[in-house]
Design a protein around this motif. Sequence first.
Motif, PDB file in Angstrom:
ATOM      1  N   UNK A  19      29.733  41.326  40.884  1.00 48.29           N
ATOM      2  CA  UNK A  19      28.560  41.633  40.128  1.00 48.29           C
ATOM      3  C   UNK A  19      28.224  40.666  39.074  1.00 48.29           C
ATOM      4  N   UNK A  20      29.143  39.979  38.460  1.00 48.30           N
ATOM      5  CA  UNK A  20      28.843  38.998  37.592  1.00 48.30           C
ATOM      6  C   UNK A  20      29.201  37.339  38.108  1.00 48.30           C
ATOM      7  N   UNK A  21      29.554  37.421  39.346  1.00 50.62           N
ATOM      8  CA  UNK A  21      29.642  36.164  39.964  1.00 50.62           C
ATOM      9  C   UNK A  21      31.118  35.725  39.652  1.00 50.62           C
ATOM     10  N   UNK A  22      32.016  36.526  38.991  1.00 54.25           N
ATOM     11  CA  UNK A  22      33.294  36.070  38.434  1.00 54.25           C
ATOM     12  C   UNK A  22      34.244  36.911  39.289  1.00 54.25           C
ATOM     13  N   UNK A  23      35.587  36.316  39.750  1.00 49.84           N
ATOM     14  CA  UNK A  23      36.656  37.092  39.956  1.00 49.84           C
ATOM     15  C   UNK A  23      37.827  36.727  39.414  1.00 49.84           C
ATOM     16  N   UNK A  24      38.587  37.578  38.343  1.00 53.93           N
ATOM     17  CA  UNK A  24      39.492  37.238  37.257  1.00 53.93           C
ATOM     18  C   UNK A  24      40.714  36.886  38.326  1.00 53.93           C
ATOM     19  N   UNK A  25      41.411  35.809  37.826  1.00 52.48           N
ATOM     20  CA  UNK A  25      42.398  35.454  38.657  1.00 52.48           C
ATOM     21  C   UNK A  25      43.663  35.357  37.887  1.00 52.48           C
ATOM     22  N   UNK A  26      43.761  35.376  36.538  1.00 59.73           N
ATOM     23  CA  UNK A  26      44.855  35.488  35.689  1.00 59.73           C
ATOM     24  C   UNK A  26      44.482  35.021  34.086  1.00 59.73           C
ATOM     25  N   UNK A  27      45.469  34.611  33.551  1.00 62.28           N
ATOM     26  CA  UNK A  27      45.402  34.126  32.245  1.00 62.28           C
ATOM     27  C   UNK A  27      46.210  33.004  31.879  1.00 62.28           C
ATOM     28  N   UNK A  28      45.952  31.673  31.792  1.00 61.21           N
ATOM     29  CA  UNK A  28      46.677  30.442  31.479  1.00 61.21           C
ATOM     30  C   UNK A  28      47.549  30.475  30.497  1.00 61.21           C
ATOM     31  N   UNK A  29      47.491  31.525  29.434  1.00 61.69           N
ATOM     32  CA  UNK A  29      48.134  31.658  28.243  1.00 61.69           C
ATOM     33  C   UNK A  29      49.617  32.564  28.706  1.00 61.69           C
ATOM     34  N   UNK A  30      49.471  33.358  29.839  1.00 66.14           N
ATOM     35  CA  UNK A  30      50.384  34.252  30.176  1.00 66.14           C
ATOM     36  C   UNK A  30      51.131  33.936  31.547  1.00 66.14           C
ATOM     37  N   UNK A  31      50.529  32.971  32.285  1.00 63.16           N
ATOM     38  CA  UNK A  31      51.192  32.323  33.403  1.00 63.16           C
ATOM     39  C   UNK A  31      50.788  31.044  33.780  1.00 63.16           C
ATOM     40  N   UNK A  32      51.548  30.411  34.915  1.00 62.62           N
ATOM     41  CA  UNK A  32      51.436  28.958  34.831  1.00 62.62           C
ATOM     42  C   UNK A  32      49.961  28.932  35.859  1.00 62.62           C
ATOM     43  N   UNK A  33      49.610  27.640  36.043  1.00 65.75           N
ATOM     44  CA  UNK A  33      48.242  27.556  36.888  1.00 65.75           C
ATOM     45  C   UNK A  33      48.771  27.645  38.500  1.00 65.75           C
ATOM     46  N   UNK A  34      50.185  27.162  38.546  1.00 70.91           N
ATOM     47  CA  UNK A  34      50.427  27.391  39.865  1.00 70.91           C
ATOM     48  C   UNK A  34      50.473  28.852  40.556  1.00 70.91           C
ATOM     49  N   UNK A  35      51.056  29.796  39.490  1.00 75.42           N
ATOM     50  CA  UNK A  35      50.880  31.309  40.114  1.00 75.42           C
ATOM     51  C   UNK A  35      49.523  31.680  40.249  1.00 75.42           C
ATOM     52  N   UNK A  36      48.458  31.333  39.226  1.00 75.27           N
ATOM     53  CA  UNK A  36      47.000  31.595  39.444  1.00 75.27           C
ATOM     54  C   UNK A  36      46.425  30.830  40.544  1.00 75.27           C
ATOM     55  N   UNK A  37      46.607  29.754  40.958  1.00 77.17           N
ATOM     56  CA  UNK A  37      46.208  29.106  42.157  1.00 77.17           C
ATOM     57  C   UNK A  37      46.833  29.930  43.433  1.00 77.17           C
ATOM     58  N   UNK A  38      47.943  30.330  43.399  1.00 76.95           N
ATOM     59  CA  UNK A  38      48.377  31.287  44.541  1.00 76.95           C
ATOM     60  C   UNK A  38      47.634  32.403  44.734  1.00 76.95           C
ATOM     61  N   UNK A  39      46.890  33.184  43.751  1.00 72.94           N
ATOM     62  CA  UNK A  39      46.165  34.372  43.833  1.00 72.94           C
ATOM     63  C   UNK A  39      44.705  33.815  44.299  1.00 72.94           C
ATOM     64  N   UNK A  40      44.167  32.454  44.454  1.00 72.27           N
ATOM     65  CA  UNK A  40      42.989  32.136  44.715  1.00 72.27           C
ATOM     66  C   UNK A  40      42.621  32.511  46.002  1.00 72.27           C
ATOM     67  N   UNK A  41      41.868  33.316  46.412  1.00 70.80           N
ATOM     68  CA  UNK A  41      41.635  33.491  47.917  1.00 70.80           C
ATOM     69  C   UNK A  41      40.524  32.592  48.332  1.00 70.80           C
ATOM     70  N   UNK A  42      40.019  31.664  47.471  1.00 72.49           N
ATOM     71  CA  UNK A  42      39.048  30.886  47.908  1.00 72.49           C
ATOM     72  C   UNK A  42      39.543  29.255  48.072  1.00 72.49           C
ATOM     73  N   UNK A  43      40.882  29.151  48.170  1.00 70.07           N
ATOM     74  CA  UNK A  43      41.478  27.663  48.355  1.00 70.07           C
ATOM     75  C   UNK A  43      40.698  27.065  49.283  1.00 70.07           C
ATOM     76  N   UNK A  44      40.491  27.527  50.584  1.00 68.42           N
ATOM     77  CA  UNK A  44      40.025  26.449  51.391  1.00 68.42           C
ATOM     78  C   UNK A  44      38.636  26.091  51.017  1.00 68.42           C
ATOM     79  N   UNK A  45      37.648  27.032  50.551  1.00 66.73           N
ATOM     80  CA  UNK A  45      36.272  26.590  50.080  1.00 66.73           C
ATOM     81  C   UNK A  45      36.575  25.552  49.036  1.00 66.73           C
ATOM     82  N   UNK A  46      37.408  25.645  48.207  1.00 64.37           N
ATOM     83  CA  UNK A  46      37.454  24.714  47.117  1.00 64.37           C
ATOM     84  C   UNK A  46      37.920  23.442  47.530  1.00 64.37           C
ATOM     85  N   UNK A  47      38.762  23.275  48.452  1.00 59.83           N
ATOM     86  CA  UNK A  47      39.229  21.979  48.976  1.00 59.83           C
ATOM     87  C   UNK A  47      38.082  21.226  49.599  1.00 59.83           C
TER      88      UNK A  47
END
Length: 76
Positions: A19-47
Amino acid sequence: MIVVGPGGTASAWPVYDAPDLLEPLGNLLDEPITAIWRCHRFKRNHYAKYLGHSIQTLTRTERPPARPVTVRIAHA
């Protein structure tokens, strides 16, 4: 892309079925970017975007000829 808010919230953007064009992935203050990147379902599009594979490009010889555009000016 991944958008990071001032509070550390990381979200995928744009996600056209959200609805707001955003899909929450996580919080950088609580977890490393590597963990957030693993959850990112659009990795292929991003690359693909950043490697230039998501945009069709043509050389000058492959482009169709430009058509002249007629511009009409309305007088008041």
